[in-house]
Design a protein around this motif. Structure first.
Motif, mmCIF file in Angstrom:
data_model
loop_
_atom_site.group_PDB
_atom_site.id
_atom_site.type_symbol
_atom_site.label_atom_id
_atom_site.label_comp_id
_atom_site.label_asym_id
_atom_site.label_seq_id
_atom_site.Cartn_x
_atom_site.Cartn_y
_atom_site.Cartn_z
ATOM 1 N N LEU A 11 2.139 -3.738 -27.915
ATOM 2 C CA LEU A 11 2.192 -2.686 -28.482
ATOM 3 C C LEU A 11 2.021 -1.525 -28.080
ATOM 4 N N ASP A 12 0.976 -1.509 -26.631
ATOM 5 C CA ASP A 12 0.725 -0.536 -26.513
ATOM 6 C C ASP A 12 0.694 -0.795 -24.885
ATOM 7 N N VAL A 13 1.255 0.094 -23.892
ATOM 8 C CA VAL A 13 0.820 -0.426 -22.611
ATOM 9 C C VAL A 13 0.210 1.126 -21.932
ATOM 10 N N PHE A 14 -0.335 1.168 -21.554
ATOM 11 C CA PHE A 14 -1.038 2.277 -20.546
ATOM 12 C C PHE A 14 -0.323 1.432 -18.732
ATOM 13 N N ILE A 15 0.158 2.419 -17.896
ATOM 14 C CA ILE A 15 0.840 2.506 -16.868
ATOM 15 C C ILE A 15 0.337 3.168 -15.974
ATOM 16 N N GLY A 16 -0.061 2.790 -15.007
ATOM 17 C CA GLY A 16 0.040 3.617 -13.176
ATOM 18 C C GLY A 16 -0.946 4.059 -12.959
ATOM 19 N N TYR A 17 -2.118 3.604 -13.071
ATOM 20 C CA TYR A 17 -3.662 3.979 -12.619
ATOM 21 C C TYR A 17 -3.893 3.010 -11.466
ATOM 22 N N PRO A 18 -4.549 3.190 -10.562
ATOM 23 C CA PRO A 18 -4.938 1.837 -9.424
ATOM 24 C C PRO A 18 -6.069 1.182 -9.577
ATOM 25 N N GLY A 19 -5.406 -0.255 -9.443
ATOM 26 C CA GLY A 19 -6.073 -1.171 -9.809
ATOM 27 C C GLY A 19 -7.896 -1.119 -9.105
ATOM 28 N N SER A 20 -8.295 -0.005 -8.205
ATOM 29 C CA SER A 20 -9.102 -0.163 -8.882
ATOM 30 C C SER A 20 -10.453 0.948 -9.326
ATOM 31 N N CYS A 21 -9.710 1.632 -10.829
ATOM 32 C CA CYS A 21 -10.152 1.630 -11.116
ATOM 33 C C CYS A 21 -11.210 1.075 -12.573
ATOM 34 N N HIS A 22 -12.312 1.892 -13.096
ATOM 35 C CA HIS A 22 -12.179 0.772 -13.597
ATOM 36 C C HIS A 22 -12.049 0.713 -15.288
ATOM 37 N N ASP A 23 -11.901 -0.420 -15.738
ATOM 38 C CA ASP A 23 -11.414 -0.523 -17.416
ATOM 39 C C ASP A 23 -11.825 -0.083 -18.595
ATOM 40 N N THR B 145 0.882 -1.639 0.254
ATOM 41 C CA THR B 145 0.292 0.232 0.034
ATOM 42 C C THR B 145 0.996 1.270 0.221
ATOM 43 N N PRO B 146 0.683 2.524 -0.831
ATOM 44 C CA PRO B 146 1.416 3.173 -1.249
ATOM 45 C C PRO B 146 1.044 3.891 0.562
ATOM 46 N N LYS B 147 2.742 5.248 0.351
ATOM 47 C CA LYS B 147 1.876 5.890 1.695
ATOM 48 C C LYS B 147 1.675 6.889 1.005
ATOM 49 N N THR B 148 1.036 7.698 0.047
ATOM 50 C CA THR B 148 0.830 8.888 -0.072
ATOM 51 C C THR B 148 -0.469 8.241 -1.653
ATOM 52 N N ASP B 149 -1.835 9.249 -1.320
ATOM 53 C CA ASP B 149 -2.649 8.562 -1.445
ATOM 54 C C ASP B 149 -3.329 6.808 -1.723
ATOM 55 N N ALA B 150 -3.438 6.065 -0.837
ATOM 56 C CA ALA B 150 -3.232 4.918 -0.115
ATOM 57 C C ALA B 150 -5.128 4.757 -0.835
ATOM 58 N N ILE B 151 -6.081 5.446 -0.367
ATOM 59 C CA ILE B 151 -6.951 4.840 -0.851
ATOM 60 C C ILE B 151 -7.627 4.407 -2.038
ATOM 61 N N SER B 152 -7.005 4.845 -3.623
ATOM 62 C CA SER B 152 -6.802 4.705 -4.219
ATOM 63 C C SER B 152 -6.997 3.280 -4.444
ATOM 64 N N TYR B 153 -6.127 2.878 -3.446
ATOM 65 C CA TYR B 153 -5.446 1.551 -4.082
ATOM 66 C C TYR B 153 -6.019 0.680 -3.941
ATOM 67 N N TYR B 154 -7.146 1.171 -2.403
ATOM 68 C CA TYR B 154 -7.989 0.039 -1.588
ATOM 69 C C TYR B 154 -9.259 -0.030 -3.418
ATOM 70 N N ASP B 155 -9.006 -1.559 -3.366
ATOM 71 C CA ASP B 155 -10.207 -2.644 -4.250
ATOM 72 C C ASP B 155 -10.044 -3.652 -3.871
ATOM 73 N N ARG B 156 -10.431 -4.107 -4.398
ATOM 74 C CA ARG B 156 -10.938 -5.733 -3.183
ATOM 75 C C ARG B 156 -9.514 -6.213 -2.826
ATOM 76 N N LYS B 157 -8.538 -5.749 -4.101
ATOM 77 C CA LYS B 157 -6.859 -6.640 -3.828
ATOM 78 C C LYS B 157 -6.135 -6.220 -3.585
ATOM 79 N N GLY B 158 -6.500 -4.171 -3.881
ATOM 80 C CA GLY B 158 -5.405 -3.227 -3.787
ATOM 81 C C GLY B 158 -3.819 -3.144 -4.764
ATOM 82 N N ASN B 159 -4.295 -3.374 -5.428
ATOM 83 C CA ASN B 159 -3.483 -3.322 -6.358
ATOM 84 C C ASN B 159 -3.066 -2.118 -7.054
ATOM 85 N N HIS B 160 -1.208 -2.215 -8.529
ATOM 86 C CA HIS B 160 -1.563 -1.392 -9.478
ATOM 87 C C HIS B 160 -1.678 -1.811 -10.808
ATOM 88 N N SER B 161 -2.643 -1.333 -11.691
ATOM 89 C CA SER B 161 -2.790 -1.696 -12.940
ATOM 90 C C SER B 161 -2.177 -0.898 -14.292
#
Length: 171
Positions: free
Chosen positions: A56-68, A28-44
């Motif tokens: 071919l393309d990668v987009f990185i950095g959104y919290p796992g709690s964000c909808h695809d 769990t990150p120290k800053t903005d931890a609330i954004s990472y409180y999905d059911r598994k606490g992930n980075h996506s």
């Protein structure tokens, strides 16, 4: 498109890539931890692969709690395609799962409410038979870079860097 078409017996036509997101277990990150409180606490990450298991393309950095769908609509590739800065080949499509919105270049399966017609079931079968490339590509990535199964760093920039370095060495 040709390699997708010849790669499997039951393939979907006009495919140039397969899109999906995947999550990486992180501390769990120290800053903005609330954004990472999905059911598994992930980075996506969200990625598009080809039929040779290359990204071919990668987009990185959104919290796992964000909808695809939200991650997709904020990605540079989406913005490039919709603005016309990124051109796909004529009739080319990207396959995704039902979490993504349909468009003229992004195709998702019919939602199975238990009442799909035979044609809709067949459509979904062919789509999933081809879209499985992205799941397999993610599996190969995780198998090659075991660190991605749990990234033990706290700084989000460091998490992103671990993933990016793994992707750069994926070939």
């Amino acid at each position: 498109m040709e390699h997708f078409q010849t790669s499997r017996v039951n393939t979907f036509p006009f495919v140039v890539g397969c899109l999906d997101g995947t999550h990486f277990k992180i501390n769990t990150p120290k800053t903005d931890a609330i954004s990472y409180y999905d059911r598994k606490g992930n980075h996506s990450i969200q990625a598009i692969c080809d039929s040779k298991f290359s990204f071919l393309d990668v987009f990185i950095g959104y919290p796992g709690s964000c909808h695809d769908a939200n991650v997709w609509k904020n990605s540079p590739i989406y913005k490039g395609i919709t603005s016309g800065r990124v051109e796909l080949a004529k009739d080319a499509i990207i396959l995704a799962d039902s979490a993504y919105p349909l468009s003229k270049y992004l195709i998702a399966p019919y939602r199975d409410n238990g009442h799909l017609s035979r044609e809709e079931k067949q459509f979904n079968y062919y789509l999933s038979s081809t879209k499985v490339f992205i799941e397999q590509t993610f599996g190969i990535l995780r198998g090659k870079f075991k660190i991605l199964n749990h990234i033990d760093v706290r700084n989000m920039r460091d998490v992103s860097n671990v993933i990016i370095i793994s992707l750069c060495n994926f070939a």
